[in-house]
Design a protein around this motif. Structure first.
Motif, PDB file in Angstrom:
ATOM      1  N   ALA A 312       0.840  -1.200   0.000  1.00  0.00           N
ATOM      2  CA  ALA A 312       0.000   0.000   0.000  1.00  0.00           C
ATOM      3  C   ALA A 312       0.875   1.249   0.000  1.00  0.00           C
ATOM      4  O   ALA A 312       0.549   2.257  -0.664  1.00  0.00           O
ATOM      5  CB  ALA A 312      -0.910  -0.009   1.224  1.00  0.00           C
ATOM      6  N   LEU A 359     -10.686   3.096   1.808  1.00  0.00           N
ATOM      7  CA  LEU A 359      -9.410   2.413   2.056  1.00  0.00           C
ATOM      8  C   LEU A 359      -9.358   1.871   3.485  1.00  0.00           C
ATOM      9  O   LEU A 359      -8.833   0.774   3.724  1.00  0.00           O
ATOM     10  CB  LEU A 359      -8.249   3.382   1.833  1.00  0.00           C
ATOM     11  CG  LEU A 359      -7.951   3.783   0.387  1.00  0.00           C
ATOM     12  CD1 LEU A 359      -6.812   4.795   0.354  1.00  0.00           C
ATOM     13  CD2 LEU A 359      -7.612   2.574  -0.466  1.00  0.00           C
ATOM     14  N   HIS A 363      -8.951  -2.065   4.259  1.00  0.00           N
ATOM     15  CA  HIS A 363      -7.808  -2.532   5.057  1.00  0.00           C
ATOM     16  C   HIS A 363      -8.275  -3.357   6.253  1.00  0.00           C
ATOM     17  O   HIS A 363      -7.697  -4.418   6.557  1.00  0.00           O
ATOM     18  CB  HIS A 363      -7.012  -1.315   5.521  1.00  0.00           C
ATOM     19  CG  HIS A 363      -5.935  -1.602   6.507  1.00  0.00           C
ATOM     20  ND1 HIS A 363      -4.975  -2.581   6.327  1.00  0.00           N
ATOM     21  CD2 HIS A 363      -5.670  -1.033   7.731  1.00  0.00           C
ATOM     22  CE1 HIS A 363      -4.154  -2.591   7.367  1.00  0.00           C
ATOM     23  NE2 HIS A 363      -4.563  -1.680   8.231  1.00  0.00           N
ATOM     24  N   TYR A 418      -3.251  -5.468  -2.244  1.00  0.00           N
ATOM     25  CA  TYR A 418      -3.144  -4.155  -1.607  1.00  0.00           C
ATOM     26  C   TYR A 418      -2.683  -3.094  -2.606  1.00  0.00           C
ATOM     27  O   TYR A 418      -3.239  -1.984  -2.664  1.00  0.00           O
ATOM     28  CB  TYR A 418      -2.169  -4.208  -0.424  1.00  0.00           C
ATOM     29  CG  TYR A 418      -2.823  -4.403   0.918  1.00  0.00           C
ATOM     30  CD1 TYR A 418      -3.073  -3.320   1.755  1.00  0.00           C
ATOM     31  CD2 TYR A 418      -3.195  -5.665   1.362  1.00  0.00           C
ATOM     32  CE1 TYR A 418      -3.670  -3.482   2.999  1.00  0.00           C
ATOM     33  CE2 TYR A 418      -3.791  -5.845   2.611  1.00  0.00           C
ATOM     34  CZ  TYR A 418      -4.030  -4.747   3.421  1.00  0.00           C
ATOM     35  OH  TYR A 418      -4.624  -4.921   4.649  1.00  0.00           O
ATOM     36  N   TYR A 419      -1.669  -3.437  -3.387  1.00  0.00           N
ATOM     37  CA  TYR A 419      -1.098  -2.422  -4.285  1.00  0.00           C
ATOM     38  C   TYR A 419      -2.129  -1.928  -5.297  1.00  0.00           C
ATOM     39  O   TYR A 419      -2.364  -0.719  -5.424  1.00  0.00           O
ATOM     40  CB  TYR A 419       0.115  -2.987  -5.021  1.00  0.00           C
ATOM     41  CG  TYR A 419       0.686  -2.012  -6.038  1.00  0.00           C
ATOM     42  CD1 TYR A 419       1.512  -0.971  -5.629  1.00  0.00           C
ATOM     43  CD2 TYR A 419       0.362  -2.114  -7.386  1.00  0.00           C
ATOM     44  CE1 TYR A 419       2.019  -0.059  -6.547  1.00  0.00           C
ATOM     45  CE2 TYR A 419       0.861  -1.211  -8.316  1.00  0.00           C
ATOM     46  CZ  TYR A 419       1.676  -0.186  -7.891  1.00  0.00           C
ATOM     47  OH  TYR A 419       2.155   0.720  -8.798  1.00  0.00           O
ATOM     48  N   PHE A 422      -5.387  -0.283  -3.663  1.00  0.00           N
ATOM     49  CA  PHE A 422      -5.087   1.039  -3.120  1.00  0.00           C
ATOM     50  C   PHE A 422      -4.837   2.046  -4.243  1.00  0.00           C
ATOM     51  O   PHE A 422      -5.379   3.164  -4.217  1.00  0.00           O
ATOM     52  CB  PHE A 422      -3.865   0.978  -2.196  1.00  0.00           C
ATOM     53  CG  PHE A 422      -4.207   0.814  -0.745  1.00  0.00           C
ATOM     54  CD1 PHE A 422      -3.907   1.802   0.173  1.00  0.00           C
ATOM     55  CD2 PHE A 422      -4.847  -0.329  -0.298  1.00  0.00           C
ATOM     56  CE1 PHE A 422      -4.229   1.650   1.513  1.00  0.00           C
ATOM     57  CE2 PHE A 422      -5.176  -0.492   1.038  1.00  0.00           C
ATOM     58  CZ  PHE A 422      -4.873   0.501   1.951  1.00  0.00           C
ATOM     59  N   ARG A 423      -4.059   1.665  -5.233  1.00  0.00           N
ATOM     60  CA  ARG A 423      -3.749   2.616  -6.314  1.00  0.00           C
ATOM     61  C   ARG A 423      -5.011   2.972  -7.097  1.00  0.00           C
ATOM     62  O   ARG A 423      -5.230   4.144  -7.443  1.00  0.00           O
ATOM     63  CB  ARG A 423      -2.693   2.028  -7.239  1.00  0.00           C
ATOM     64  CG  ARG A 423      -2.183   3.042  -8.253  1.00  0.00           C
ATOM     65  CD  ARG A 423      -0.933   2.585  -8.952  1.00  0.00           C
ATOM     66  NE  ARG A 423      -0.432   3.623  -9.847  1.00  0.00           N
ATOM     67  CZ  ARG A 423       0.664   3.516 -10.588  1.00  0.00           C
ATOM     68  NH1 ARG A 423       1.405   2.410 -10.513  1.00  0.00           N
ATOM     69  NH2 ARG A 423       1.038   4.492 -11.381  1.00  0.00           N
TER      70      ARG A 423
END
Length: 529
Positions: A312, A359, A363, A418-419, A422-423
């Motif tokens: 993240a 987010l 999470h 996550y990457y 989140f992006r």
């Protein structure tokens, strides 16, 4: 209500004192257990007398800390809630803890219940079957040589909270001249000695009912299996901004809600107590019982803290505007390394949980899912942090039975999850994570290190607005007179990751692991001992 909220946050902060000690002690225990395992170090090392004596000594020291956790929590609770004269509160809490259990013991003795009459053998002689006799015997314990109910850490917290109430009311009391010597702070332990034994008598009367209630909640969570782990993991992350996650954690770690086990005829309650007993007394706790306990411990955090959150952080860096990438890179790298190594996540989490509820909830749900999957895959990794240190010490060095590889497997899956999530959310919903703030916020300069403490005090409304300063693992916790004097932008310019106003008088400034040094410098500048 406002005073209650402030007290709750002070209590949560106080819990960090014993937890920080036992977290370190747990690591020592884990390393010692691994070094005494012939499967890891070899038979030759296991047979060396001097090294094994040293390792055994370390285990006994750590084991003594865990055996006396209730007393540590009593002292910590009193210190955390005392308005002033905190050493006096700590001293009185020790007296209060002992005398409260004396009150419990005296009441049990009046009922004919003693250490001799409540052994499993004695109860079986009275007609109980073996299982019922062992369960009944486990309800009692010798605490500091006093026969009492096995109230674990909850008993210590009760003693500490009541002592704090007495202390705050009595430490300024002035007595008549003839007996003035016993006034002020000396009056606190005197009143404690009078009140806490009576509290012990009351507790002895109602504790069986309280114990049944806690056991019922624990049984409910236990029957929910992996779903109980999911609820715990999700709730724990959702409570992060409030600071109340500490209280949830201690409830699971030290009460029957986190599990119950019997070792050498003595009942252990709470997930962390059970896990640590398995380290101090190898082979005494069945592996299946330990697995049931560790589903609430570090194993559920490892995929998130070692893999998910660093991914993240990379997404936040890539989503930052080009002109801010260098600044964001330094911030995200430090936060990601802290999360990966130690499991301390607030510096990174506070970069997004206040600016994007989406987010934040994502999470929390992924954290809960991690706890559930680690339980489903039968991992057995304990302790409290969830970083690389816990994975190595309690997972890899623990051997194959810990099934540590599943945490890495899930972590590798969590990296792209996550990457990319989140992006996508940051860019699609235009979330103002670091490097994407509005131009007005971007213009806020970062102060020089030499000026930081002065600016922090200024951002808190000046020295005259500050009533108390303390810190936990990552947060500078300040009680102020007037909240409207606190300026978030000024505090953010000092390198803070976030500012959290938890009540009308309590504010938390998130700095990360360096907060201990910052708190000390602020206290020094204010002339606070």
């Amino acid at each position: 209500m406002k005073k209650f909220a402030s007290s709750v946050h002070a209590f949560g902060k106080a819990l960090m004192m014993p937890i920080s000690v036992i977290a370190a002690a747990g690591i020592f225990l884990g390393v010692a257990a691994a070094m005494q395992n012939p499967a890891i170090t070899g038979e030759a090392f296991a047979a060396m007398q001097v090294p094994q004596l040293i390792i055994g000594f370390i285990r006994k020291v750590a084991g003594a800390l865990f055996a006396n956790l209730p007393l540590l929590f009593a002292v910590a609770s009193a210190i955390g809630l005392a308005k002033a004269e905190k050493p006096t509160a700590a001293f009185a809490a020790t007296i209060g803890f002992i005398t409260m259990h004396v009150g419990v013991s005296a009441t049990l003795a009046a009922k004919g219940l003693t250490a001799a009459t409540t052994t499993a053998q004695a109860l079986q002689a009275q007609g109980m079957d073996q299982t019922q006799a062992m369960m009944t015997a486990a309800e009692y314990i010798q605490m500091l040589g006093i026969f009492t109910y096995n109230m674990s850490v909850l008993g210590g917290v009760i003693a500490g909270l009541l002592t704090a109430v007495i202390h705050n009311r009595c430490y300024t009391v002035q007595l008549p001249t003839a007996i003035s010597f016993f006034g002020g702070r000396r009056f606190v332990p005197i009143v404690t000695v009078l009140v806490l034994p009576l509290v012990g008598v009351l507790l002895a009367a109602i504790w069986p009912t309280i114990g049944l209630g806690i056991a019922w909640v624990g049984e409910l969570i236990g029957k929910s299996g992996q779903y109980g782990a999911f609820l715990y993991g999700t709730s724990e992350r959702l409570l992060i901004p409030t600071g109340l996650h500490h209280i949830l954690n201690e409830t699971v770690r030290f009460t029957p809600i986190g599990g119950i086990a019997t070792v050498d005829g003595q009942t252990l309650v709470g997930a962390l107590n059970i896990f640590n007993a398995s380290l101090t007394h190898p082979g005494s706790v069945p592996d299946e019982t330990v697995r049931e306990a560790t589903r609430f411990l570090a194993q559920g955090k490892i995929p998130v803290m070692m893999f998910g959150l660093p991914a993240a952080a990379l997404a936040i860096y890539h989503a930052a505007r080009p002109e801010h990438k260098q600044r964001v890179k330094a911030l995200m790298l430090a936060a990601a390394l802290t999360s990966f190594t130690t499991g301390i996540t607030e510096p990174l989490e506070f970069c997004f949980i206040f600016v994007s509820p989406v987010l934040y909830i994502l999470h929390a749900l992924l954290s809960g899912l991690s706890f559930m999957l680690m339980s489903l895959f039968h991992l057995m990794i304990g302790n409290v942090q969830g970083g690389a240190i816990d994975l190595v010490v309690f997972g890899i060095l623990g051997g194959e039975k810990t099934a540590w590889w599943w945490s890495i497997a899930l972590g590798l899956i969590y990296v792209p999850v996550y990457y990319y999530s989140f992006r996508f959310i940051i860019q699609r919903m235009r979330v103002e994570t670091p490097g994407r703030e509005t131009e007005e916020e971007d213009a806020t300069p970062q102060v020089e290190a030499a000026e930081r403490i002065k600016v922090i005090i200024s951002g808190l409304g000046g020295a005259e607005n500050i009533e108390d300063v303390d810190c936990c693992f990552t947060r500078l916790r300040v009680r102020v007179k007037t909240m409207k004097e606190v300026v978030d932008a000024t505090l953010m310019s000092t390198g803070a990751n976030g500012v959290n106003r938890v009540s009308d008088t309590d504010v938390q400034v998130i700095y990360g692991p360096q907060v201990e040094k910052i708190a000390g410098e602020v206290k020094s500048a204010l002339g606070i001992a």
